[in-house]
Design a protein around this motif. Sequence first.
Motif, PDB file in Angstrom:
ATOM      1  N   GLU A 204       0.845  -1.195   0.000  1.00 53.01           N
ATOM      2  CA  GLU A 204       0.000   0.000   0.000  1.00 53.01           C
ATOM      3  C   GLU A 204       0.883   1.249   0.000  1.00 53.01           C
TER       4      GLU A 204
ATOM      5  N   THR B 292      -6.276  -1.892  -1.974  1.00 53.33           N
ATOM      6  CA  THR B 292      -6.193  -1.612  -0.536  1.00 53.33           C
ATOM      7  C   THR B 292      -7.422  -2.158   0.186  1.00 53.33           C
TER       8      THR B 292
ATOM      9  N   ASN C 137      -1.616   8.505   3.516  1.00 52.69           N
ATOM     10  CA  ASN C 137      -3.071   8.421   3.359  1.00 52.69           C
ATOM     11  C   ASN C 137      -3.733   9.766   3.615  1.00 52.69           C
TER      12      ASN C 137
END
Lengths: 331, 120
Positions: free
Chosen positions: B58, B102, B76
């Motif tokens: 990720e 994800t 993020n």
Amino acid sequence: MSDFQFALTRTLAKALPGFEHATSITRLSGGASQETWAIDAVMFGVNHPLILRRSPDGKERALDTSHQIGLATEAVVIETCREAGVPVPRVRCVLQSKDGVGSGYIMDRLPGETTPRKILHDTAFDEIRPLLARQCGEVLASIHQVDVSALRTILPVQDGPALLRRYRDIYDAHDYPHPVFELAFKWLEPRLAGTGLQTLVHGDFRHGNLLISPRGIEGILDWELAHIGDPLEDIGWLCTNSWRFGVAGKVVGGFGDLQDLVAGYQASGGGEIDLEQVKNWIVYGSLKWGVMCMGMYQSFRADHSVERAAIGRRAVEAESDLINLIIHGKI
Amino acid sequence: MTDQPSLLELVGAVKNFLEHHAMPELKGQTAFHARVAANALAIVERELTLGPKAMAEEKARLVALLGGDGTLDELNRRLCAHIREERVGLDTPGLAAHLEQTARDKLAINQPDYSGLNAA
């Protein structure tokens, strides 16, 4: 007999014609500030099953107060709906503070189940299950046709843009990054920009609040999120994947098809339904559920409940549903 | 270096105790919560097994999308800000695939049985 039971019995004697005595008063469920009790009351020699919904100290639930209507208002909404032909339990009495049993109301206890596992899988429901989507359409049409002129003074107006703003604020307050939720907010802003429709909206029309027996829908419960807004909100919420309980192919509550709901809705005078707009409200439903899961984590930090901890980790189910809806265009 | 058993084995032992020894003795709400607790430990087991690789991948995807570096949390948050400011959207190459992978990895840890992306 406890002080509460004594006060409750006195209240029942005052409110119910022909009341003789209560054969049982049992706590069913509920959190710290909102309780549900089952009462069996003998009136004119006949047993009447009743439900008491109350908050013991007169306070409404702490969570979400800005959105919830009070229990007394809820009782007015239920009675207005019942007079308009919506299947709801009859309200027998609204508690007064001088009764000494908190705030809330007493209503008839109707037969039926609210547990999704039973409704979706028990053989007792095999015959009625294929008819439930149409019945939901009929019931929703009756709710959305309730004359709201008398309710306008007691219910908030919450349309698409207002709801989206509200959940954006809650999401922002949680301060935890969910790129999929950000994308969903962006995607919904132009699409829920307001249709101008303003009807009574139940606000939580889904498994758990639908009382269903093998004969069909017996009653719609829990009106605490009722408001005036876009009727498609109720349809989208009922069709949100999290409320299908694993039966994803049956869009309506895991038991039926959208076309059957639409047919029932139109046959009962609910009017045309824009399916594209229903999809937008399903997207809203998944987003709302995702933000609610984030809220479970906030509650968990206060009470360390293992159940809330586990629900916190369910935010990803909303993410995956939003990806299916927004990226793949799949309901 | 810690001692044996490993974290994964410890969690497995507690989960096994809950499921096979405690739960049969419990009733009602407590039995239900023991089931939820055992399920929570199953999430811990899966995150211990699958988490490191999923999160490393990720992070690599986020760096490729956004440039720069940072922790997974920082990256993020930066992606969220970019989406909000409309500097990144569904027409950005790689974004949709990143979000889907994800979500897939998080589902495998948190809710492997959820109906969500199975059909996708």
